[in-house]
Design a protein around this motif. Sequence first.
Motif, PDB file in Angstrom:
ATOM      1  N   MET A 125      -9.312  11.947  11.912  1.00 39.02           N
ATOM      2  CA  MET A 125      -8.602  10.902  12.622  1.00 39.02           C
ATOM      3  C   MET A 125      -7.106  11.002  12.322  1.00 39.02           C
ATOM      4  SD  MET A 125     -11.044   9.318  14.171  1.00 39.02           S
ATOM      5  CE  MET A 125     -10.206   7.842  14.736  1.00 39.02           C
ATOM      6  N   ASP A 126      -6.277  10.961  13.367  1.00 41.46           N
ATOM      7  CA  ASP A 126      -4.827  11.020  13.225  1.00 41.46           C
ATOM      8  C   ASP A 126      -4.226   9.667  13.583  1.00 41.46           C
ATOM      9  OD1 ASP A 126      -5.230  13.642  12.638  1.00 41.46           O
ATOM     10  OD2 ASP A 126      -4.376  14.437  14.489  1.00 41.46           O
ATOM     11  N   ALA A 127      -3.253   9.225  12.798  1.00 36.56           N
ATOM     12  CA  ALA A 127      -2.601   7.948  13.057  1.00 36.56           C
ATOM     13  C   ALA A 127      -1.345   7.863  12.202  1.00 36.56           C
ATOM     14  CB  ALA A 127      -3.537   6.783  12.736  1.00 36.56           C
ATOM     15  N   THR A 128      -0.472   6.941  12.565  1.00 35.46           N
ATOM     16  CA  THR A 128       0.642   6.572  11.695  1.00 35.46           C
ATOM     17  C   THR A 128       0.604   5.054  11.548  1.00 35.46           C
ATOM     18  OG1 THR A 128       2.153   6.524  13.597  1.00 35.46           O
ATOM     19  CG2 THR A 128       2.115   8.527  12.254  1.00 35.46           C
ATOM     20  N   LEU A 129       0.545   4.610  10.315  1.00 40.33           N
ATOM     21  CA  LEU A 129       0.467   3.189   9.999  1.00 40.33           C
ATOM     22  C   LEU A 129       1.751   2.770   9.295  1.00 40.33           C
ATOM     23  CD1 LEU A 129      -3.147   3.121   8.455  1.00 40.33           C
ATOM     24  CD2 LEU A 129      -2.497   2.874  10.866  1.00 40.33           C
ATOM     25  N   HIS A 130       2.357   1.691   9.762  1.00 40.45           N
ATOM     26  CA  HIS A 130       3.583   1.189   9.151  1.00 40.45           C
ATOM     27  C   HIS A 130       3.294  -0.152   8.497  1.00 40.45           C
ATOM     28  CE1 HIS A 130       7.610  -0.562   8.780  1.00 40.45           C
ATOM     29  NE2 HIS A 130       8.046   0.684   8.746  1.00 40.45           N
ATOM     30  N   PHE A 131       3.649  -0.267   7.209  1.00 37.17           N
ATOM     31  CA  PHE A 131       3.429  -1.498   6.453  1.00 37.17           C
ATOM     32  C   PHE A 131       4.766  -2.061   5.986  1.00 37.17           C
ATOM     33  CE2 PHE A 131      -0.445   0.977   5.979  1.00 37.17           C
ATOM     34  CZ  PHE A 131      -1.446   0.035   6.186  1.00 37.17           C
ATOM     35  N   GLU A 132       4.946  -3.345   6.183  1.00 41.11           N
ATOM     36  CA  GLU A 132       6.144  -3.978   5.634  1.00 41.11           C
ATOM     37  C   GLU A 132       6.156  -3.878   4.112  1.00 41.11           C
ATOM     38  OE1 GLU A 132       6.540  -7.978   7.063  1.00 41.11           O
ATOM     39  OE2 GLU A 132       6.088  -7.394   9.132  1.00 41.11           O
ATOM     40  N   SER A 133       4.964  -3.914   3.526  1.00 41.08           N
ATOM     41  CA  SER A 133       4.836  -3.777   2.074  1.00 41.08           C
ATOM     42  C   SER A 133       3.512  -3.072   1.781  1.00 41.08           C
ATOM     43  CB  SER A 133       4.862  -5.153   1.404  1.00 41.08           C
ATOM     44  OG  SER A 133       4.816  -5.041   0.002  1.00 41.08           O
TER      45      SER A 133
ATOM     46  N   GLU B 289       1.293   2.004  14.172  1.00 42.47           N
ATOM     47  CA  GLU B 289       0.493   0.785  14.173  1.00 42.47           C
ATOM     48  C   GLU B 289       1.010  -0.100  13.044  1.00 42.47           C
ATOM     49  OE1 GLU B 289      -4.109  -0.627  13.336  1.00 42.47           O
ATOM     50  OE2 GLU B 289      -3.754   1.367  14.209  1.00 42.47           O
ATOM     51  N   ALA B 290       1.475  -1.293  13.388  1.00 42.87           N
ATOM     52  CA  ALA B 290       2.198  -2.127  12.429  1.00 42.87           C
ATOM     53  C   ALA B 290       1.288  -3.107  11.712  1.00 42.87           C
ATOM     54  CB  ALA B 290       3.310  -2.884  13.136  1.00 42.87           C
ATOM     55  N   HIS B 291       1.502  -3.212  10.385  1.00 43.28           N
ATOM     56  CA  HIS B 291       0.791  -4.186   9.562  1.00 43.28           C
ATOM     57  C   HIS B 291       1.758  -4.722   8.510  1.00 43.28           C
ATOM     58  CE1 HIS B 291      -3.206  -3.283  11.199  1.00 43.28           C
ATOM     59  NE2 HIS B 291      -2.730  -2.056  11.322  1.00 43.28           N
ATOM     60  N   ALA B 292       1.439  -5.901   7.988  1.00 41.18           N
ATOM     61  CA  ALA B 292       2.346  -6.531   7.036  1.00 41.18           C
ATOM     62  C   ALA B 292       2.140  -6.010   5.616  1.00 41.18           C
ATOM     63  CB  ALA B 292       2.163  -8.048   7.079  1.00 41.18           C
ATOM     64  N   ILE B 293       0.910  -6.094   5.103  1.00 52.04           N
ATOM     65  CA  ILE B 293       0.643  -5.802   3.689  1.00 52.04           C
ATOM     66  C   ILE B 293      -0.506  -4.811   3.605  1.00 52.04           C
ATOM     67  CG2 ILE B 293       0.011  -6.777   1.450  1.00 52.04           C
ATOM     68  CD1 ILE B 293       0.937  -9.524   2.617  1.00 52.04           C
ATOM     69  N   GLY B 294      -0.320  -3.756   2.825  1.00 52.53           N
ATOM     70  CA  GLY B 294      -1.358  -2.745   2.662  1.00 52.53           C
ATOM     71  C   GLY B 294      -1.696  -2.499   1.200  1.00 52.53           C
ATOM     72  N   LEU B 295      -2.977  -2.202   0.959  1.00 55.85           N
ATOM     73  CA  LEU B 295      -3.478  -1.888  -0.371  1.00 55.85           C
ATOM     74  C   LEU B 295      -4.362  -0.652  -0.292  1.00 55.85           C
ATOM     75  CD1 LEU B 295      -4.855  -5.432  -1.382  1.00 55.85           C
ATOM     76  CD2 LEU B 295      -2.598  -4.505  -1.968  1.00 55.85           C
ATOM     77  N   PRO B 296      -4.508   0.072  -1.390  1.00 58.20           N
ATOM     78  CA  PRO B 296      -5.534   1.122  -1.413  1.00 58.20           C
ATOM     79  C   PRO B 296      -6.923   0.506  -1.436  1.00 58.20           C
ATOM     80  CG  PRO B 296      -4.512   0.892  -3.578  1.00 58.20           C
ATOM     81  CD  PRO B 296      -3.751  -0.009  -2.654  1.00 58.20           C
ATOM     82  N   GLY B 297      -7.902   1.197  -0.837  1.00 60.69           N
ATOM     83  CA  GLY B 297      -9.285   0.728  -0.906  1.00 60.69           C
ATOM     84  C   GLY B 297      -9.799   0.776  -2.329  1.00 60.69           C
ATOM     85  N   MET B 298     -10.695  -0.146  -2.644  1.00 59.28           N
ATOM     86  CA  MET B 298     -11.221  -0.283  -4.013  1.00 59.28           C
ATOM     87  C   MET B 298     -12.569   0.417  -4.146  1.00 59.28           C
ATOM     88  SD  MET B 298     -10.910  -1.576  -7.098  1.00 59.28           S
ATOM     89  CE  MET B 298      -9.615  -2.805  -6.947  1.00 59.28           C
ATOM     90  N   PRO B 299     -12.805   1.188  -5.208  1.00 56.17           N
ATOM     91  CA  PRO B 299     -14.138   1.739  -5.469  1.00 56.17           C
ATOM     92  C   PRO B 299     -15.086   0.669  -6.013  1.00 56.17           C
ATOM     93  CG  PRO B 299     -12.392   2.974  -6.608  1.00 56.17           C
ATOM     94  CD  PRO B 299     -11.807   1.684  -6.168  1.00 56.17           C
ATOM     95  N   ASN B 300     -16.324   0.723  -5.583  1.00 61.06           N
ATOM     96  CA  ASN B 300     -17.410  -0.115  -6.092  1.00 61.06           C
ATOM     97  C   ASN B 300     -18.300   0.813  -6.916  1.00 61.06           C
ATOM     98  OD1 ASN B 300     -19.819  -1.508  -6.467  1.00 61.06           O
ATOM     99  ND2 ASN B 300     -19.993  -2.206  -4.356  1.00 61.06           N
ATOM    100  N   LEU B 301     -18.187   0.737  -8.234  1.00 59.46           N
ATOM    101  CA  LEU B 301     -18.776   1.807  -9.047  1.00 59.46           C
ATOM    102  C   LEU B 301     -20.255   1.653  -9.361  1.00 59.46           C
ATOM    103  CD1 LEU B 301     -18.984   0.373 -11.989  1.00 59.46           C
ATOM    104  CD2 LEU B 301     -16.747   1.352 -12.382  1.00 59.46           C
ATOM    105  N   HIS B 302     -20.877   0.520  -8.937  1.00 59.94           N
ATOM    106  CA  HIS B 302     -22.294   0.352  -9.304  1.00 59.94           C
ATOM    107  C   HIS B 302     -22.999  -0.526  -8.290  1.00 59.94           C
ATOM    108  CE1 HIS B 302     -25.694   0.605 -12.019  1.00 59.94           C
ATOM    109  NE2 HIS B 302     -25.856  -0.710 -11.943  1.00 59.94           N
ATOM    110  N   SER B 303     -23.946   0.068  -7.561  1.00 65.20           N
ATOM    111  CA  SER B 303     -24.710  -0.664  -6.552  1.00 65.20           C
ATOM    112  C   SER B 303     -26.151  -0.195  -6.540  1.00 65.20           C
ATOM    113  CB  SER B 303     -24.098  -0.431  -5.165  1.00 65.20           C
ATOM    114  OG  SER B 303     -25.000  -0.790  -4.137  1.00 65.20           O
ATOM    115  N   HIS B 304     -27.059  -1.165  -6.346  1.00 70.29           N
ATOM    116  CA  HIS B 304     -28.436  -0.886  -5.948  1.00 70.29           C
ATOM    117  C   HIS B 304     -28.572  -1.475  -4.548  1.00 70.29           C
ATOM    118  CE1 HIS B 304     -29.041  -0.040 -10.192  1.00 70.29           C
ATOM    119  NE2 HIS B 304     -28.751  -1.285 -10.509  1.00 70.29           N
ATOM    120  N   ALA B 305     -28.359  -0.661  -3.529  1.00 72.00           N
ATOM    121  CA  ALA B 305     -28.231  -1.186  -2.168  1.00 72.00           C
ATOM    122  C   ALA B 305     -29.451  -1.981  -1.736  1.00 72.00           C
ATOM    123  CB  ALA B 305     -27.969  -0.041  -1.190  1.00 72.00           C
TER     124      ALA B 305
END
Length: 450
Positions: free
Chosen positions: A1-9, A43-59
């Motif tokens: 997937m190709d995209a450009t995302l712009h974040f104010e922060s 594609e404009a957005h205000a606030i961005g964060l990295p995705g968080m890992p969930n290290l332990h699940s029993h789905a």
Amino acid sequence: MDATLHFESLLLPEGWADNARVTIRDGLVSAIDRDVPREPRDEAHAIGLPGMPNLHSHAFQRGMAGLTEMRGQGEESFWSWRAEMYRFVDALDPEAMYAIAALAYMEMLETGFTRVGEFHYLHNDLHGRPYSRPAQMGEALAGAAGETGLALTLLPVLYAQSGFGGQPPVPEQRRFVSDMDGYARLLDASRECLAALPDARLGIAPHSLRAVTPEVLAEVVRLVPGAPVHIHVAEQEREVSDCLAWSGARPVEWLLANAEVDERWCLVHATHVTGAELAAIAASGAVAGLCPITEANLGDGLFPAVEALEKGVRFGIGSDSNVRIDMTEELRLLEYGQRLVHRRRNCQTRGGSTGRFLFDSALSGGTQALAAPPPLAPGSSADLVSLAADHPAIIGRSGDRVLDSLIFSAGRGAVDCVWRRGRKWVEGGRHRDRDAIIARYARAIGRPAG
């Protein structure tokens, strides 16, 4: 997937960046530019964060959420909960596993998790026999991850005995157990079922010290060199007393003295530990896998996080039983538990923002524990979360105040969009396939086992 995302922060590993553009090529981060104006193609957005890992699940346990809250005649604990879980798995086949896992993985993405460590121990059929394809349940998990978009670190579990000292498995564990030969076949088949998933990882998971002998533990950790090693340890007080009776040592004490624990390892829960054990965990480089919602639900106890911080223990967060899936609530409850124990505020920080410390620590620890690519780095998967700047708890916030407000006030309701490997899977807080995933789950959970 190709995209450009712009974040104010945008929160980057080195800190907050203003007017940041993330260029995505083939689902990977190609470039991150700071202090650049928004361009028409962005594609404009205000606030961005990295995705968080969930290290332990029993789905699969997502399907039994809420079914264990009736008081029985005896004292309720992890062990009474486990008896209910054994009954629940008697009705699960691969089709139901797929449906339940897809629901859980969809909800993880909606709350800001972008990778899961699936501690997977439901291997055998309803009669306790291996499936004709050894990883048929793992295939269901991989299919659910592929359909929902969630990154997967699959951790097939070796469950060989029922208690310390090599006690034989009980009939209720027939769907979990395997020997070393069967487990080796399971790993090979699991590797194959992950082949079609982008940036999937395979790890190994001796279930616990009560479920494998010392000899088997030493053998199993060598089966996939360099891979993550996850193990339940010191989750309940009875486990500690049983381990002392068997070996003369506490579970974490015994593990660190008898296994080559290093940065590959994730010690899941590690709830009942001493100061000396915390110091040894820190020295080993292992990650403590904390699951505050599940640990509270089961009445297991509180990890001594303040003392662990003082000793430099690394940690990540997981949703474990999936009784409630909420990244922000895991972090909030982790801190609130310490406030109740120590009767003071802002316990888990070395100074400055508690939210920022919790988020950064869980991001780093989860990334290590799941052998994930570094977050928001050129060449890594483009896994990002945007926040709704018009959420009442976020309005007027900037920098670390955003994380404080997200974790301690807004919660998952402030999550707007989630990208996994450059593709937007969540928008407006809803997964793109939410309705279809829930409809299939409703069909699967209400039918008899196949």
